[in-house]
Design an enzyme around this catalytic site. Structure first.
Site, PDB file in Angstrom:
ATOM      1  N   TYR A 136       3.445   8.795   0.728  1.00 29.13           N
ATOM      2  CA  TYR A 136       4.708   8.386   1.258  1.00 29.13           C
ATOM      3  C   TYR A 136       5.755   8.619   1.029  1.00 29.13           C
ATOM      4  O   TYR A 136       6.691   8.187   1.735  1.00 29.13           O
ATOM      5  CB  TYR A 136       4.180   6.861   1.328  1.00 29.13           C
ATOM      6  CG  TYR A 136       2.645   7.083   1.727  1.00 29.13           C
ATOM      7  CD1 TYR A 136       1.585   8.328   2.278  1.00 29.13           C
ATOM      8  CD2 TYR A 136       2.152   5.283   1.598  1.00 29.13           C
ATOM      9  CE1 TYR A 136       0.592   7.699   3.309  1.00 29.13           C
ATOM     10  CE2 TYR A 136       0.936   5.167   2.069  1.00 29.13           C
ATOM     11  CZ  TYR A 136      -0.265   6.187   2.693  1.00 29.13           C
ATOM     12  OH  TYR A 136      -1.386   5.942   3.170  1.00 29.13           O
ATOM     13  N   ASP A 164       0.880  -1.210  -0.132  1.00 34.88           N
ATOM     14  CA  ASP A 164       0.112   0.217  -0.170  1.00 34.88           C
ATOM     15  C   ASP A 164       0.844   1.336   0.026  1.00 34.88           C
ATOM     16  O   ASP A 164       1.734   1.561   0.719  1.00 34.88           O
ATOM     17  CB  ASP A 164      -0.851  -0.157   1.215  1.00 34.88           C
ATOM     18  CG  ASP A 164      -1.929   1.424   0.924  1.00 34.88           C
ATOM     19  OD1 ASP A 164      -3.405   0.821   1.026  1.00 34.88           O
ATOM     20  OD2 ASP A 164      -1.131   2.336   1.534  1.00 34.88           O
ATOM     21  N   HIS A 220      -7.407   9.233  -1.679  1.00 33.97           N
ATOM     22  CA  HIS A 220      -7.485   9.615  -0.650  1.00 33.97           C
ATOM     23  C   HIS A 220      -8.133   9.944   0.654  1.00 33.97           C
ATOM     24  O   HIS A 220      -8.061   9.573   1.654  1.00 33.97           O
ATOM     25  CB  HIS A 220      -5.601   9.581  -0.216  1.00 33.97           C
ATOM     26  CG  HIS A 220      -4.681   9.275   0.708  1.00 33.97           C
ATOM     27  ND1 HIS A 220      -3.317   9.412   0.345  1.00 33.97           N
ATOM     28  CD2 HIS A 220      -5.039   9.256   1.625  1.00 33.97           C
ATOM     29  CE1 HIS A 220      -3.210   8.637   1.346  1.00 33.97           C
ATOM     30  NE2 HIS A 220      -3.422   9.024   2.076  1.00 33.97           N
ATOM     31  N   LYS A 273      -2.700   5.560  -4.458  1.00 32.85           N
ATOM     32  CA  LYS A 273      -3.840   7.103  -3.856  1.00 32.85           C
ATOM     33  C   LYS A 273      -3.990   8.229  -4.692  1.00 32.85           C
ATOM     34  O   LYS A 273      -2.341   8.378  -5.047  1.00 32.85           O
ATOM     35  CB  LYS A 273      -4.161   6.790  -2.585  1.00 32.85           C
ATOM     36  CG  LYS A 273      -4.306   5.375  -1.909  1.00 32.85           C
ATOM     37  CD  LYS A 273      -3.898   6.496  -0.340  1.00 32.85           C
ATOM     38  CE  LYS A 273      -3.661   4.622   0.971  1.00 32.85           C
ATOM     39  NZ  LYS A 273      -2.567   4.065   1.310  1.00 32.85           N
TER      40      LYS A 273
END
Length: 320
Positions: free
Chosen positions: A55, A50, A118, A85
């Protein structure tokens, strides 16, 4: 030497299979060599990863997949399930496809297995970061964004589409106008925030919940010790010869939801996979049901007197 662990799959409403347990790739303090961490995870048996542009892990994850194939740990890209996302900066109908193409480029992939919206919010900034100024927070055109998500699916760039952090009301609104229903709603869920109302809606419409923070994002600045130091879970773990994390994750598995765990420690990564060959007793489930409920992550950074959500209650539609 034992081979990699195997993880059960669920079949999404898109017809594609998704591993029940995946590895989260976000951390404020990332290890220096994420590529090696992800290769190690594949070696241990993780087949679901994920990620998100915010990130900072898409590019190293892509390198890791290529390296795992080169080393023969997996035979092809199709053996791993990759979720990414649409971050708030790109939550605009005109930006969805370019954002997806950027993620695919960073990952070095031709398609995503799952692409999620998201947050139900738009940010007026092109910079990928976690915190923004209150003046940057904007309402999201969810109808337009979802139509663009459906177009990405039609182009074959994503196999399944879904959402993240949607309340029961916001998910119901989406279901009232979507052509392709979301396959997943990824939300905070754990033994301390069990989400019964949302779970009922998702089951009714064939949508899988994916639990983020199932262990309380222990160790992060917004994390909590409510799970990892919970006396009920500690008691059950001690009499069953399991870890607290394994008990908490096994409870989620019993709820028939999927989950994303985050640990870059080899032994903990291995332990988190070892939840499928045993069961909680009825008495243990009853004990866990008595654990006090509390939403850990409130989303305060999305509150603004001039923004789309002026209160926590508005963001979560009373589910707090």
């Amino acid at each position: 030497m034992a081979g990699p662990a195997t993880t059960p799959y669920v079949t999404l409403n898109s017809g594609h299979n998704m591993p029940v347990l995946g590895l989260g790739t976000f951390a404020l303090c990332q290890p220096p060599d994420l590529v090696s961490v992800f290769v190690q995870a594949i070696k241990l048996g993780y087949r679901h990863f994920d990620t998100s542009p915010v990130y900072g892990s898409e590019r190293p994850l892509g390198f890791a997949i290529a390296e795992a194939i080169r080393r023969g740990l997996i035979q092809s890209r199709d053996e791993v399930f990759i979720t990414s996302k649409l971050w708030c900066t790109d939550a605009d109908p005109e930006l969805v496809l370019p954002a997806l193409q950027n993620s695919l480029s960073d990952l070095g992939l031709e398609y995503l297995d799952l692409y999620l919206v998201h947050w139900p919010i738009r940010v007026n900034s092109g910079e990928y970061k976690v915190m923004y100024g209150k003046e940057d927070l904007l309402p999201i055109d969810m109808r337009g964004v979802w139509k663009a998500m459906e177009e990405c699916h039609s182009l074959g760039l994503v196999r399944s589409i879904g959402v993240s952090n949607l309340s029961t009301k916001k998910l119901s609104d989406l279901l009232s106008y979507c052509t392709i229903p979301p396959a997943v709603n990824q939300v905070e869920m754990s033994v301390t925030w069990s989400q019964p109302k949302l779970t009922e809606l998702c089951k009714k419409h064939g949508i899988y919940i994916t639990a983020w923070g199932p262990l309380g994002t222990y160790g992060e600045i917004w994390g909590s010790n409510l799970i990892m130091e919970n006396p009920t879970l500690e008691y059950i773990a001690s009499i069953r010869g399991k870890t607290v994390a394994q008990v908490a994750l096994r409870w989620l598995y019993k709820q028939k939801v999927t989950m994303i765990v985050k640990s870059f420690n080899k032994e903990r990564m291995k332990e988190n996979l070892q939840i499928f060959d045993w069961k909680l007793t009825k008495e243990e489930v009853k004990l866990i049901a008595k654990i006090p409920q509390q939403r850990r992550y409130q989303g305060n950074e999305f509150m603004s007197p001039s923004g789309p959500y002026k209160t926590i209650d508005e963001l979560w539609d009373g589910e707090i």
